[in-house]
Design a protein around this motif. Structure first.
Motif, PDB file in Angstrom:
ATOM      1  N   GLU A 129      -3.569 -21.106 -25.546  1.00 40.82           N
ATOM      2  CA  GLU A 129      -2.253 -21.183 -26.203  1.00 40.82           C
ATOM      3  C   GLU A 129      -1.184 -20.505 -25.353  1.00 40.82           C
ATOM      4  O   GLU A 129      -0.068 -21.011 -25.226  1.00 40.82           O
ATOM      5  N   HIS A 130      -1.544 -19.363 -24.789  1.00 40.08           N
ATOM      6  CA  HIS A 130      -0.568 -18.665 -23.944  1.00 40.08           C
ATOM      7  C   HIS A 130      -0.197 -19.511 -22.731  1.00 40.08           C
ATOM      8  O   HIS A 130       0.967 -19.615 -22.362  1.00 40.08           O
ATOM      9  N   LYS A 131      -1.221 -20.129 -22.153  1.00 38.61           N
ATOM     10  CA  LYS A 131      -0.983 -20.988 -20.996  1.00 38.61           C
ATOM     11  C   LYS A 131      -0.008 -22.122 -21.368  1.00 38.61           C
ATOM     12  O   LYS A 131       0.939 -22.414 -20.635  1.00 38.61           O
ATOM     13  N   LYS A 132      -0.244 -22.706 -22.521  1.00 41.34           N
ATOM     14  CA  LYS A 132       0.596 -23.808 -22.982  1.00 41.34           C
ATOM     15  C   LYS A 132       2.052 -23.340 -23.139  1.00 41.34           C
ATOM     16  O   LYS A 132       2.990 -24.013 -22.700  1.00 41.34           O
ATOM     17  N   THR A 133       2.224 -22.168 -23.750  1.00 35.99           N
ATOM     18  CA  THR A 133       3.576 -21.617 -23.926  1.00 35.99           C
ATOM     19  C   THR A 133       4.256 -21.373 -22.583  1.00 35.99           C
ATOM     20  O   THR A 133       5.450 -21.636 -22.435  1.00 35.99           O
ATOM     21  N   LEU A 134       3.481 -20.869 -21.633  1.00 40.38           N
ATOM     22  CA  LEU A 134       4.035 -20.612 -20.295  1.00 40.38           C
ATOM     23  C   LEU A 134       4.625 -21.885 -19.703  1.00 40.38           C
ATOM     24  O   LEU A 134       5.723 -21.882 -19.152  1.00 40.38           O
ATOM     25  N   TYR A 135       3.869 -22.973 -19.822  1.00 43.17           N
ATOM     26  CA  TYR A 135       4.313 -24.238 -19.223  1.00 43.17           C
ATOM     27  C   TYR A 135       5.457 -24.856 -20.017  1.00 43.17           C
ATOM     28  O   TYR A 135       6.409 -25.380 -19.437  1.00 43.17           O
ATOM     29  N   GLU A 136       5.383 -24.760 -21.336  1.00 48.58           N
ATOM     30  CA  GLU A 136       6.430 -25.374 -22.163  1.00 48.58           C
ATOM     31  C   GLU A 136       7.770 -24.657 -22.021  1.00 48.58           C
ATOM     32  O   GLU A 136       8.820 -25.285 -22.070  1.00 48.58           O
ATOM     33  N   SER A 137       7.713 -23.329 -21.842  1.00 49.53           N
ATOM     34  CA  SER A 137       8.967 -22.568 -21.777  1.00 49.53           C
ATOM     35  C   SER A 137       9.525 -22.481 -20.352  1.00 49.53           C
ATOM     36  O   SER A 137      10.630 -22.017 -20.146  1.00 49.53           O
ATOM     37  N   GLY A 138       8.714 -22.880 -19.382  1.00 47.27           N
ATOM     38  CA  GLY A 138       9.154 -22.768 -17.997  1.00 47.27           C
ATOM     39  C   GLY A 138       8.909 -21.390 -17.408  1.00 47.27           C
ATOM     40  O   GLY A 138       9.170 -21.137 -16.235  1.00 47.27           O
ATOM     41  N   GLU A 139       8.410 -20.482 -18.248  1.00 45.07           N
ATOM     42  CA  GLU A 139       8.108 -19.122 -17.799  1.00 45.07           C
ATOM     43  C   GLU A 139       7.093 -19.131 -16.639  1.00 45.07           C
ATOM     44  O   GLU A 139       7.104 -18.251 -15.776  1.00 45.07           O
ATOM     45  N   ILE A 140       6.244 -20.135 -16.617  1.00 47.60           N
ATOM     46  CA  ILE A 140       5.230 -20.226 -15.556  1.00 47.60           C
ATOM     47  C   ILE A 140       5.878 -20.230 -14.169  1.00 47.60           C
ATOM     48  O   ILE A 140       5.377 -19.601 -13.241  1.00 47.60           O
ATOM     49  N   GLU A 141       7.033 -20.901 -14.058  1.00 44.44           N
ATOM     50  CA  GLU A 141       7.717 -20.968 -12.761  1.00 44.44           C
ATOM     51  C   GLU A 141       8.160 -19.584 -12.312  1.00 44.44           C
ATOM     52  O   GLU A 141       8.039 -19.229 -11.146  1.00 44.44           O
ATOM     53  N   ARG A 142       8.674 -18.807 -13.269  1.00 43.41           N
ATOM     54  CA  ARG A 142       9.133 -17.459 -12.939  1.00 43.41           C
ATOM     55  C   ARG A 142       7.944 -16.598 -12.490  1.00 43.41           C
ATOM     56  O   ARG A 142       8.025 -15.880 -11.511  1.00 43.41           O
ATOM     57  N   ARG A 143       6.834 -16.714 -13.215  1.00 45.20           N
ATOM     58  CA  ARG A 143       5.653 -15.914 -12.857  1.00 45.20           C
ATOM     59  C   ARG A 143       5.087 -16.323 -11.507  1.00 45.20           C
ATOM     60  O   ARG A 143       4.657 -15.503 -10.724  1.00 45.20           O
ATOM     61  N   LYS A 144       5.085 -17.618 -11.252  1.00 44.46           N
ATOM     62  CA  LYS A 144       4.560 -18.089  -9.968  1.00 44.46           C
ATOM     63  C   LYS A 144       5.418 -17.604  -8.812  1.00 44.46           C
ATOM     64  O   LYS A 144       4.910 -17.251  -7.755  1.00 44.46           O
ATOM     65  N   ARG A 145       6.741 -17.594  -9.038  1.00 43.32           N
ATOM     66  CA  ARG A 145       7.653 -17.124  -8.010  1.00 43.32           C
ATOM     67  C   ARG A 145       7.410 -15.644  -7.716  1.00 43.32           C
ATOM     68  O   ARG A 145       7.362 -15.223  -6.566  1.00 43.32           O
ATOM     69  N   GLU A 146       7.212 -14.883  -8.794  1.00 41.95           N
ATOM     70  CA  GLU A 146       6.966 -13.458  -8.647  1.00 41.95           C
ATOM     71  C   GLU A 146       5.675 -13.221  -7.843  1.00 41.95           C
ATOM     72  O   GLU A 146       5.618 -12.362  -6.964  1.00 41.95           O
ATOM     73  N   MET A 147       4.649 -14.019  -8.146  1.00 41.20           N
ATOM     74  CA  MET A 147       3.376 -13.881  -7.442  1.00 41.20           C
ATOM     75  C   MET A 147       3.522 -14.249  -5.970  1.00 41.20           C
ATOM     76  O   MET A 147       2.956 -13.609  -5.092  1.00 41.20           O
ATOM     77  N   LEU A 148       4.306 -15.294  -5.728  1.00 44.36           N
ATOM     78  CA  LEU A 148       4.513 -15.740  -4.356  1.00 44.36           C
ATOM     79  C   LEU A 148       5.225 -14.656  -3.545  1.00 44.36           C
ATOM     80  O   LEU A 148       4.831 -14.333  -2.428  1.00 44.36           O
ATOM     81  N   LEU A 149       6.259 -14.073  -4.152  1.00 45.28           N
ATOM     82  CA  LEU A 149       7.003 -13.014  -3.474  1.00 45.28           C
ATOM     83  C   LEU A 149       6.111 -11.831  -3.127  1.00 45.28           C
ATOM     84  O   LEU A 149       6.161 -11.282  -2.041  1.00 45.28           O
TER      85      LEU A 149
END
Ligand SMILES: Nc1nc2c(ncn2[C@@H]2O[C@H](COP(=O)(O)OP(=O)(O)OP(=O)(O)O)[C@@H](O)[C@H]2O)c(=O)[nH]1
Ligand SMILES: [Mg+2]
Length: 309
Positions: A241-261
């Protein structure tokens, strides 16, 4: 070396465990070959779910992970675990029970467990953790669980290194909630109360809810009894469910960017530090140490000039 890197990467993609282990060792060193490998596997990465699991010593993290592995295997998923600095003041690291539990997975092609030392890195989380996860991802592992013992800086460092953060706690008198590193309670996406068989479990849950009252909406508390496998299905559902929320809200992009940095900053730091140190070492051997600061100043100036061009 180029050919052997190609060959190694091919074997990694095919899921060859020996090749994966070898590739991880190279990637962990952040050497030139490491970059070569990362470049080649890049197109196979970006989709796996990375779970950060942390918690104080002895709360049952390893027992819980063993249960998660078994459940994910039943679902047909390949699961990898990266245990960061597994020396814990509670069990002293690989406890006999841990080893026996995990050995069961050693012959399973669908499970990969690897320990990473934090030795030599400035942050508590090994610098190469995210890169190692990429190798595992390219080999088809999804999810990838990063386990840290929440006894120091590592539990905080896990924020920004995973998509879903799970904090594992166990019922106690509650002093431990105050003792938790500031920020980790708020940063956790899911809080697991393990050892829910203990008599004070319900009271503990209520206390935690009070402590979290401001952002309880975002927080999911899951009760588990890892030792018998209770609550694991519920935990997996909550992760999904958390994963789904991440993708639906776009929050996943922010987290991925943070990880990349984070990943890139580690790479740059190590690479530049290493070549500068080599140069400085040569200077010391060749000339004695006088004028060392001048050398460093000039080298840094050159580096800055190249970068800012
Ligand atoms: N009563 C009870 N004990 C549990 C449960 N889950 C784990 N334990 C026990 O708690 C102890 C610690 O479990 P581990 O899984 O090694 O805990 P850990 O968090 O990985 O410990 P460290 O790696 O040392 O930080 C072991 O003796 C487990 O058998 C549970 O649900 N209930
Ligand atoms: Mg453990």
């Amino acid at each position: 070396m180029k050919n052997s890197v190609n060959e190694l990467v091919n074997r990694v993609i095919q899921g060859d465990k020996k090749a994966i282990a070898r590739a991880i060792t190279i990637v962990e060193s952040l050497s030139d070959d490491a970059l070569e490998i990362l470049e080649k596997i890049e197109k196979y990465t970006g989709k796996a779910h990375i779970i950060g699991l942390t918690g104080p010593p002895g709360v049952g993290k390893s027992t819980l992970i063993d249960r998660l592995i078994r459940r994910y295997r039943k679902m047909g998923k390949k699961v990898a675990v990266i245990a960061v600095d597994p020396t814990s003041p509670y069990t002293g690291g690989a406890l006999l029970g841990d080893r026996i539990r995990m050995q069961r997975h050693a012959t399973d092609e669908g499970v990969f467990i690897r320990s990473l030392a934090t030795r030599g890195s400035i942050g508590a989380l090994s610098r190469a953790t995210i890169q190692v996860a990429k190798v595992l991802e390219a080999a088809g592992y999804d999810p990838i669980i990063i386990e840290t013992v929440g006894a120091g800086q590592a539990d905080i460092d896990i924020i920004g290194s995973a998509h879903t953060i799970i904090l594992v706690l166990m019922p106690s008198l509650g002093d431990d909630i105050q003792a938790l590193k500031a920020g980790i309670l708020e940063a956790a996406d899911i809080i697991v109360i393990n050892k829910s068989d203990l008599p004070q479990a319900e009271a503990y849950k209520r206390m935690l809810e009070v402590a979290l009252s401001e952002d309880i909406d975002h927080k999911k508390i899951v009760m588990t009894e890892a030792i018998v496998g209770k609550g694991i299905e519920d935990l997996i559902k909550t992760i999904e469910e958390h994963k789904k929320t991440l993708y639906e809200s776009g929050e996943i992009e922010r987290r991925k960017r943070e990880m990349l940095l984070r990943e890139i900053s580690g790479l740059i730091e190590i690479t530049i530090l290493r070549s500068l140190m080599r140069k400085v070492e040569r200077e010391i051997i060749e000339k004695s140490s006088s004028g060392l600061y001048k050398t460093i100043k000039e080298e840094l100036k050159k580096i800055k000039k190249i970068i800012e061009k």
